[in-house]
Write a protein that holds these residues in place. Structure first.
Motif, PDB file in Angstrom:
ATOM      1  N   VAL A   1     -34.489 -39.348  27.067  1.00  0.00           N
ATOM      2  CA  VAL A   1     -35.332 -38.455  26.266  1.00  0.00           C
ATOM      3  C   VAL A   1     -34.596 -37.129  26.099  1.00  0.00           C
ATOM      4  N   ILE A   2     -34.561 -36.636  24.881  1.00  0.00           N
ATOM      5  CA  ILE A   2     -33.942 -35.326  24.637  1.00  0.00           C
ATOM      6  C   ILE A   2     -34.972 -34.376  24.013  1.00  0.00           C
ATOM      7  N   ASP A   3     -34.499 -33.231  23.726  1.00  0.00           N
ATOM      8  CA  ASP A   3     -35.202 -32.227  22.929  1.00  0.00           C
ATOM      9  C   ASP A   3     -36.486 -31.702  23.576  1.00  0.00           C
ATOM     10  N   PHE A   4     -36.287 -30.852  24.520  1.00  0.00           N
ATOM     11  CA  PHE A   4     -37.430 -30.219  25.176  1.00  0.00           C
ATOM     12  C   PHE A   4     -37.732 -28.858  24.561  1.00  0.00           C
ATOM     13  N   GLY A   5     -37.295 -28.703  23.352  1.00  0.00           N
ATOM     14  CA  GLY A   5     -37.507 -27.437  22.664  1.00  0.00           C
ATOM     15  C   GLY A   5     -38.957 -27.191  22.296  1.00  0.00           C
ATOM     16  N   SER A   6     -39.770 -28.209  22.348  1.00  0.00           N
ATOM     17  CA  SER A   6     -41.194 -28.025  22.055  1.00  0.00           C
ATOM     18  C   SER A   6     -42.031 -28.131  23.317  1.00  0.00           C
ATOM     19  N   ALA A   7     -41.363 -28.423  24.404  1.00  0.00           N
ATOM     20  CA  ALA A   7     -42.110 -28.740  25.621  1.00  0.00           C
ATOM     21  C   ALA A   7     -42.852 -27.527  26.174  1.00  0.00           C
ATOM     22  N   CYS A   8     -43.863 -27.826  26.920  1.00  0.00           N
ATOM     23  CA  CYS A   8     -44.615 -26.748  27.556  1.00  0.00           C
ATOM     24  C   CYS A   8     -45.216 -27.262  28.848  1.00  0.00           C
ATOM     25  N   MET A   9     -45.688 -26.356  29.618  1.00  0.00           N
ATOM     26  CA  MET A   9     -46.371 -26.729  30.843  1.00  0.00           C
ATOM     27  C   MET A   9     -47.790 -27.156  30.495  1.00  0.00           C
ATOM     28  N   GLU A  10     -48.283 -28.047  31.299  1.00  0.00           N
ATOM     29  CA  GLU A  10     -49.601 -28.591  30.991  1.00  0.00           C
ATOM     30  C   GLU A  10     -50.689 -27.512  30.977  1.00  0.00           C
TER      31      GLU A  10
ATOM     32  N   CYS B   1     -44.239 -32.837  23.955  1.00  0.00           N
ATOM     33  CA  CYS B   1     -44.821 -32.354  22.690  1.00  0.00           C
ATOM     34  C   CYS B   1     -44.068 -32.805  21.427  1.00  0.00           C
ATOM     35  N   ASP B   2     -42.993 -33.494  21.571  1.00  0.00           N
ATOM     36  CA  ASP B   2     -42.337 -33.972  20.349  1.00  0.00           C
ATOM     37  C   ASP B   2     -41.631 -35.295  20.599  1.00  0.00           C
ATOM     38  N   LEU B   3     -42.343 -36.178  21.237  1.00  0.00           N
ATOM     39  CA  LEU B   3     -41.755 -37.474  21.520  1.00  0.00           C
ATOM     40  C   LEU B   3     -41.784 -38.312  20.252  1.00  0.00           C
ATOM     41  N   LYS B   4     -40.638 -38.830  19.900  1.00  0.00           N
ATOM     42  CA  LYS B   4     -40.521 -39.663  18.706  1.00  0.00           C
ATOM     43  C   LYS B   4     -39.194 -40.406  18.817  1.00  0.00           C
ATOM     44  N   PRO B   5     -39.009 -41.430  18.017  1.00  0.00           N
ATOM     45  CA  PRO B   5     -37.775 -42.220  18.159  1.00  0.00           C
ATOM     46  C   PRO B   5     -36.509 -41.372  18.029  1.00  0.00           C
TER      47      PRO B   5
ATOM     48  N   GLN C   1     -35.452 -17.613  22.220  1.00  0.00           N
ATOM     49  CA  GLN C   1     -36.408 -17.618  23.322  1.00  0.00           C
ATOM     50  C   GLN C   1     -36.967 -19.004  23.569  1.00  0.00           C
ATOM     51  N   GLN C   2     -37.270 -19.675  22.501  1.00  0.00           N
ATOM     52  CA  GLN C   2     -37.817 -21.007  22.693  1.00  0.00           C
ATOM     53  C   GLN C   2     -36.758 -21.930  23.295  1.00  0.00           C
ATOM     54  N   ALA C   3     -35.508 -21.696  22.921  1.00  0.00           N
ATOM     55  CA  ALA C   3     -34.438 -22.520  23.481  1.00  0.00           C
ATOM     56  C   ALA C   3     -34.294 -22.276  24.976  1.00  0.00           C
ATOM     57  N   LEU C   4     -34.582 -21.058  25.379  1.00  0.00           N
ATOM     58  CA  LEU C   4     -34.534 -20.792  26.816  1.00  0.00           C
ATOM     59  C   LEU C   4     -35.617 -21.578  27.548  1.00  0.00           C
ATOM     60  N   VAL C   5     -36.689 -21.805  26.857  1.00  0.00           N
ATOM     61  CA  VAL C   5     -37.728 -22.637  27.448  1.00  0.00           C
ATOM     62  C   VAL C   5     -37.168 -24.039  27.680  1.00  0.00           C
ATOM     63  N   GLU C   6     -36.452 -24.496  26.701  1.00  0.00           N
ATOM     64  CA  GLU C   6     -35.841 -25.818  26.837  1.00  0.00           C
ATOM     65  C   GLU C   6     -34.885 -25.835  28.032  1.00  0.00           C
ATOM     66  N   VAL C   7     -34.088 -24.777  28.135  1.00  0.00           N
ATOM     67  CA  VAL C   7     -33.149 -24.696  29.251  1.00  0.00           C
ATOM     68  C   VAL C   7     -33.919 -24.737  30.567  1.00  0.00           C
ATOM     69  N   SER C   8     -34.947 -23.953  30.627  1.00  0.00           N
ATOM     70  CA  SER C   8     -35.687 -23.844  31.874  1.00  0.00           C
ATOM     71  C   SER C   8     -36.372 -25.150  32.244  1.00  0.00           C
ATOM     72  N   ILE C   9     -37.041 -25.702  31.278  1.00  0.00           N
ATOM     73  CA  ILE C   9     -37.781 -26.932  31.562  1.00  0.00           C
ATOM     74  C   ILE C   9     -36.828 -28.055  31.933  1.00  0.00           C
ATOM     75  N   LEU C  10     -35.771 -28.154  31.173  1.00  0.00           N
ATOM     76  CA  LEU C  10     -34.835 -29.240  31.432  1.00  0.00           C
ATOM     77  C   LEU C  10     -34.120 -29.040  32.758  1.00  0.00           C
ATOM     78  N   THR C  11     -33.794 -27.822  33.050  1.00  0.00           N
ATOM     79  CA  THR C  11     -33.129 -27.568  34.329  1.00  0.00           C
ATOM     80  C   THR C  11     -34.053 -27.930  35.471  1.00  0.00           C
ATOM     81  N   THR C  12     -35.300 -27.569  35.310  1.00  0.00           N
ATOM     82  CA  THR C  12     -36.272 -27.921  36.346  1.00  0.00           C
ATOM     83  C   THR C  12     -36.382 -29.432  36.495  1.00  0.00           C
ATOM     84  N   LEU C  13     -36.522 -30.094  35.365  1.00  0.00           N
ATOM     85  CA  LEU C  13     -36.659 -31.549  35.430  1.00  0.00           C
ATOM     86  C   LEU C  13     -35.431 -32.180  36.073  1.00  0.00           C
ATOM     87  N   ASN C  14     -34.262 -31.716  35.671  1.00  0.00           N
ATOM     88  CA  ASN C  14     -33.021 -32.282  36.209  1.00  0.00           C
ATOM     89  C   ASN C  14     -32.869 -31.979  37.685  1.00  0.00           C
TER      90      ASN C  14
END
Ligand SMILES: Nc1ncnc2c1ncn2[C@@H]1O[C@H](COP(=O)(O)OP(=O)(O)OP(=O)(O)O)[C@@H](O)[C@H]1O
Length: 918
Positions: free
Chosen positions: A266-275, A244-248, A157-170
């Motif tokens: 930037v990769i890994d939007f698995g922790s991302a969320c809406m503001e 939410c997980d920006l790092k080198p 489920q959390q990965a779907l969040v990544e899919v959704s957020i990234l798809t939106t951003l892209n």
């Protein structure tokens, strides 16, 4: 004379040997044994192959000769496993004990809808969510990176969040790929694993620094990467998305052609969320964690800017700016390095203030923002002793790398390269002043005052303008509410794409709470809280957002049909026949509701082909869509799933056995000393002449500190109520002991070591890295970033891959000449590396061997790629199956120290940390 005689003697002796040319070589062409006609037809060279070659290359033929019945089949070959452990124990033998799909070289991952086949070739990395494999797509004639998510509902489920957020951003915000955010290509379910295909990228910035022996990169690179990351951050802010997980580690270099400047994404939007859906309280990797997150205060996209500041500093220093061994240590370092402390209005409201501060004045001010006492803060940070008395445990304190200096001291006294001319030295020190000012605006305690990406992008450090005085950013221009951009495309098949991010009809009511503090001067733009999918079929059935529930778990009053391509609610039930869902943290999270209707109906759309999952994307709604109102960053009701769970609800510790490789193989030697075995050398820089900028490594002296080791074994301190599935990664074992020390910095050492093409001195690994990174001499900073002329040359050159300015017009263009991407480049006079000497490589770590053998895969069940409407499960709360490593009352297990990660990294970088650090 003797020599001559000897020679003569030798000649004579040779002459005495009868000359017998080798028969084979000088044999007449017309061999007696060969019939003339046949020979004429078969003119050619006969190469006799060695036996070994014949036995290996022609082994099948040999077998056939021995046994005419022998029938070769590729499938009978032993598999070359990429996944560890490779024993199939779950999901009909497809998954290992960690619920990871067992990957082997050449195994296919198939999108059953489009029939696209992704042929696994190598492992790129592993993370909390699963594995990332390099895959070949014959159809497209290219490699891609496919993230294969663990077969666990919460990860899914959390990965779907990544899919959704990234798809939106892209798709919505960056259709032309200009903002340095990884591209998502496709997603599908294969063998009950969600697979997400991304563009293939290269090594990450941590690995780059590590390969440079933790020396900072040249300022030119720091500037270039900073600017690119800011593009991404600007985009995210525009979309109201917090990474939410920006790092080198989450900033990867792009593969590129020679002569092109390096580019990061930037990769890994698995922790991302809406503001306005900031549900989780335990986010960000510790070194990059913002003060408001540490303190448990509401948070916004500003937390990414804090992390960004930490990254910029680290790129320059080669070491993390705030390598806190615990949150206490982290705050202490922030306070020491930045000066000051979080503002009183934050401390007054933050949930964890009492853990780190004591009150030394009255807090009963009417105006929370002015909660100060005689102009001073009414809060005072606890000493170590006071903390210990309060928390009943000693805080973990890491090494002191910077000799207790503040930010200015750390940057200005970073060793300079030897042999700089006065002029160059002056330029570099000017640029360092600019960097200090830049960093100050980023690692600003007050989230309301911290610069936005737009503001930061106009800083002279980024634009390349001469730095003359402290930068005062212009107030933010109000941005167009994201909700105005919503456009919902309807999928021809009846489902709908989510072209847009946010619902126009939800104005993020909880934002009001966020900005009702006078200290928050962020523009009160309204943006919707929904993520596409308006009016979708059955996915958004009322204004409460409950209808968009992803999946069917929830309490009895809140159960909804589960529309999923994979029926994740039973992913493991199918496979293992065990009620895994009973303890799914996600299931529990669904109890939270958004009374005001901030639904978050996710509608991920594939990139290659729309909706490869064969269902309305809108039917996906992440669990955290149901959030208590009025709480962006406010901690709503504790998630039963996560509340009181100190550590990963997903029990990363339990699945971590093979997750050492978050650093790529070539960055990990596999035998780095453990923290325990590392002497607790605490190096401290000492500067005989603090006023002289011309310091070199010799000025950084080593000192032993008696305070013991910096070990902080992931202790399970007091938890926070809401933990992201990846929360386990956010703290790390305290292995900073293996960090190099500034005292070790060799002024002759340069990042060119990473970047030059040729060198017999390079280890294979470095060569490999260079090859793969494609950062060659062609773009070595000495040429491109140092001195004058090179930049102009480049910007005037025909090097294509023009990156026109993106839709986010966040960057000033007027004053700076564009780089090859069309981005403004900094004035070349400001660009110079820390070091430019070539030096012998000290890089020699070998890649990790990842293969293992011996598993035979059982018969496969049918793929699970169809829409399933899952009957609601009611046992989620009944304390069902816990993850293998669970203990106590922490569903899905508390984290344990990762056996390998603990060895790898000192720093936060590993992320493979399972201990909850106080
Ligand atoms: N597009 C890509 N191209 C190349 N490598 C990638 C790509 N995406 C991810 N990787 C590699 O896979 C690793 C894990 O990816 P990612 O960070 O997305 O997974 P995760 O499970 O979310 O990890 P984490 O636990 O660090 O958050 C990365 O560190 C990187 O090495």
């Amino acid at each position: 004379m003797d020599e001559v005689n000897t020679t003569v003697a030798v000649d004579e002796s040779l002459a005495s040997i009868p000359w017998r040319p080798k028969l084979l070589v000088f044999r007449p062409y017309a061999a007696a044994v060969v019939n003339r006609e046949t020979r004429a037809q078969n003119l050619g060279v006969f190469v006799k192959r060695p036996l070994v070659s014949r036995l290996t290359k022609d082994i099948v033929e040999t077998y056939r000769k021995c046994n005419p019945q022998f029938n070769y089949s590729d499938e009978l070959n032993p598999k070359r496993f990429l996944t560890t452990p490779s024993a199939g124990v779950l999901n009909d033998g497809f998954d290992n004990e960690n619920s990871d799909f067992i990957l082997s070289v050449n195994c296919p991952l198939v999108n059953s809808e489009t029939q696209r086949r992704y042929i696994v070739k190598d492992m790129l990395g592993q993370g909390t969510f699963g594995q990332v494999a390099k895959c070949w797509v014959a159809e497209l004639d290219r490699f891609v990176a496919v993230k294969i998510i663990k077969n666990q509902p919460a990860y899914y489920q959390q990965a779907l969040v990544e899919v959704s957020i990234l798809t939106t951003l892209n798709k919505k915000f960056d259709p032309e790929d200009k903002n340095h955010i990884v591209r998502i290509y496709d997603y599908f379910v294969y063998q009950r694993h969600l697979c997400i295909a991304f563009e293939l990228l290269d090594g990450n910035l941590y690995e780059l620094i590590k390969l440079n022996k933790f020396h900072g990169l040249s300022l030119g690179y720091v500037q270039l990467f900073s600017k690119q990351i800011l593009y991404g951050l600007a985009l995210m802010k525009d979309a109201a998305i917090i990474h939410c997980d920006l790092k080198p580690e989450n900033i990867l270099l792009c593969t590129r052609k020679r002569m092109e400047p390096p580019e990061v994404k930037v990769i890994d939007f698995g922790s991302a969320c809406m503001e306005d859906h900031t549900v989780y309280s335990y986010i960000q990797s510790r070194y990059y964690r913002s003060p408001e997150v540490v303190l448990g205060y509401r948070y916004t996209t500003a937390i990414d800017m804090w992390s960004f500041g930490c990254i910029v500093a680290e790129l320059f220093l080669g070491l993390p700016l705030f390598p806190g061994a615990s949150e206490f240590d982290l705050l202490k370092r922030m306070i020491k390095i930045n000066g000051g402390q979080p503002p009183d209005y934050v401390l007054k409201e933050a949930k964890n203030t009492s853990k780190f501060f004591k009150c030394v004045g009255s807090v009963n001010h009417e105006d929370g923002s002015q909660a100060s006492y005689s102009g001073r803060s009414i809060y005072q940070a606890l000493s170590e002793e006071e903390y210990e008395a309060r928390e009943m445990k000693k805080p973990s304190i890491g090494k002191e790398y910077f000799n207790h200096m503040n930010l200015e001291g750390i940057v200005t006294k970073y060793p300079y390269r030897k042999d700089l001319t006065k002029e160059v030295l002056a330029r570099e020190s000017q640029m360092r002043l600019s960097l200090i000012d830049f960093l100050k605006g980023l690692v600003e305690f007050d989230p309301a005052k911290r610069w936005s990406p737009l503001q930061a992008s106009k800083h002279p450090f980024v634009t390349g303008e001469p730095f003359t005085c402290p930068y005062k950013p212009a107030p933010e221009t109000p941005r167009v509410p994201v909700s105005h951009n919503v456009k919902v495309d309807h999928h021809p098949a009846g489902g709908h794409w989510f072209a847009a991010g946010l619902s126009p009809n939800v104005l993020g009511g909880n934002r009001v709470a966020m900005y009702n503090n006078s200290h928050f001067q962020v523009m009160p733009y309204a943006h919707g809280g929904n993520f596409g999918s308006l009016g979708s079929h059955g996915s958004y059935n009322d204004g409460t957002g409950l209808g968009s529930s992803y999946g069917s778990y929830g309490d009895n009053s809140n159960m909804l049909a589960y529309y999923s391509p994979v029926g994740p609610s039973a992913m493991n039930n199918y496979a293992q026949n065990i009620p895994v869902l009973g303890s799914s943290p996600d299931a529990r999270r669904r109890n939270m509701q958004i009374p005001h209707g901030n639904g978050f109906a996710f509608s991920p759309a594939g990139y290659f082909a729309p909706m490869s999952l064969g269902t309305s994307p809108s039917q996906f709604t992440p669990p955290y869509s149901q959030v208590t109102a009025g709480s962006p960053g406010h901690y709503g009701p504790s998630s039963p799933a996560r509340g009181n769970c100190h550590g990963s609800p997903l029990g990363k510790g339990t699945v971590s056995g093979n997750q050492m490789n978050r650093r790529k193989g070539w960055g990990y030697s596999g035998n780095l000393p453990t923290q325990e075995s590392t002497p607790s050398a605490h190096w401290q820089g000492q500067f005989p002449d603090a006023n002289s900028p011309n310091l070199n490594a010799g000025n950084w002296k080593q000192q032993q500190r008696n305070s013991g080791n910096a070990v902080a074994h992931g202790s399970f301190g007091s938890g926070k109520p809401l933990l992201h599935p990846k929360s386990a990664t956010h703290d790390k074992p305290e292995t900073s002991g293996s960090l190099p020390d500034p005292g070790d910095w060799d002024p002759n050492y340069s990042d060119e070591l990473l970047l030059q093409d040729d060198s017999s001195e390079f280890s294979n690994m470095t060569m490999e890295f260079n090859k793969s990174m494609q950062i060659s001499q062609a773009f070595a900073p000495t040429e491109s970033f140092v001195g004058v002329g090179r930049l102009n040359q480049m910007s005037n050159s025909n090097m294509s891959t023009q990156r026109p300015n993106g839709p986010i017009q966040a960057f000033p263009h007027a004053e700076a000449s564009p780089d090859v991407h069309g981005h403004p480049m900094m004035n070349s006079s400001h660009l110079m590396p820390h070091f430019s000497h070539f030096a012998p490589s000290r890089l020699g770590q070998q890649p990790v061997q990842r293969f293992s053998h011996g598993r035979s895969v059982g018969a496969r069940g049918g793929e699970w790629n169809h829409v399933k409407v899952q009957a609601p499960l009611s046992n989620y709360s009944s304390g069902g199956q816990r993850s293998p490593g669970s203990n106590n009352n922490a569903p899905w297990g508390r984290r344990g120290n990762h056996p390998i990660a603990a060895n790898i990294l000192p720093s936060s970088h590993g992320g493979n940390e399972y201990g909850r650090i106080a």
